[in-house]
Write an enzyme that holds these catalytic residues in place. Sequence first.
Site, PDB file in Angstrom:
ATOM      1  N   TYR A 155      26.655  46.101  33.684  1.00  0.00           N
ATOM      2  CA  TYR A 155      27.863  46.468  34.419  1.00  0.00           C
ATOM      3  C   TYR A 155      27.822  45.914  35.843  1.00  0.00           C
ATOM      4  O   TYR A 155      28.785  45.302  36.316  1.00  0.00           O
ATOM      5  CB  TYR A 155      28.009  47.989  34.441  1.00  0.00           C
ATOM      6  CG  TYR A 155      29.264  48.492  35.092  1.00  0.00           C
ATOM      7  CD1 TYR A 155      30.482  48.461  34.418  1.00  0.00           C
ATOM      8  CD2 TYR A 155      29.245  49.010  36.386  1.00  0.00           C
ATOM      9  CE1 TYR A 155      31.640  48.933  35.011  1.00  0.00           C
ATOM     10  CE2 TYR A 155      30.401  49.481  36.988  1.00  0.00           C
ATOM     11  CZ  TYR A 155      31.591  49.438  36.300  1.00  0.00           C
ATOM     12  OH  TYR A 155      32.742  49.896  36.894  1.00  0.00           O
ATOM     13  N   THR A 190      38.464  60.770  37.763  1.00  0.00           N
ATOM     14  CA  THR A 190      39.338  60.451  36.641  1.00  0.00           C
ATOM     15  C   THR A 190      39.101  61.477  35.532  1.00  0.00           C
ATOM     16  O   THR A 190      38.249  62.353  35.658  1.00  0.00           O
ATOM     17  CB  THR A 190      39.025  59.050  36.090  1.00  0.00           C
ATOM     18  OG1 THR A 190      37.673  59.044  35.591  1.00  0.00           O
ATOM     19  CG2 THR A 190      39.173  57.979  37.168  1.00  0.00           C
TER      20      THR A 190
END
Length: 263
Positions: A155, A190
């Site tokens: 990532y 989120t």
Amino acid sequence: MTASYVVTGGGRGVGRAIVERLAGADDVVAIVERDPGALSWIDDHPAAGRLLPVIGDASDEAVAARAAGEAAAVAPLRGWVNNAAIFRDAWLHEAPAREVLGLVGLNLDPVVVGCAAAIKHFLGVGERGPTDDGGAIVNVSSHQAQRAVRGAFAYATAKAAIEGVTRALAVDYGPFRVRVNAVALGSIATERSDAYVAALGGEERERFDREIRLLQPLGRMGMPGEVADVVAFLLSEQAAFVNGATIPVDGGRSAVGRDPEEA
């Protein structure tokens, strides 16, 4: 309707906030999503008639071209946001190198494909030839591009590459009035992070909150709408001379240095 945009990974979280911010009162947004269920909210949204679902993989060139075409068919395409991301990783000493490279590609490929589709459209490749209209691209990066977190090799590598892509394309296509910038996100609240925090026990939750206060000097997680505001600015004429930049949206996380004596 004055302009259209494409947002990849626009069904949830930060992506959805960007979609809603760009749609505003008049504009059109094509939303690229792999999961149709992530777009179930569109039908009941006040801007439903200006939100165009494009179901498919953002790394598929045909899907990206379709998104550009559908958006531009309604209003001139002015901006593209590469937000789609997948949170999968592996340790390099455990997984085959080629498998790890594939994981890097899960986050890098959609950005390169999205940039290519946007730039081709802005330049009129295969349609009408180059124009002076230009356009703007925003790539969503992460604080990990500069400060990696353990266990997130693929990532962090992908996000660092995305920032390199941003700079290189800004140089290559600036002469065609195509601006390419990025936002590097810190910890943003989120649905995914809310579910993680909700599952923590009391002591773990306190430790998590303390770490966020230490990592992000504003003392809290960011909100998706705060990211959307910065993205909208970078796509706007107010940012007409901003090109090749990576803007931290991280509450100061990229600026802080943890003091070992603090404990």
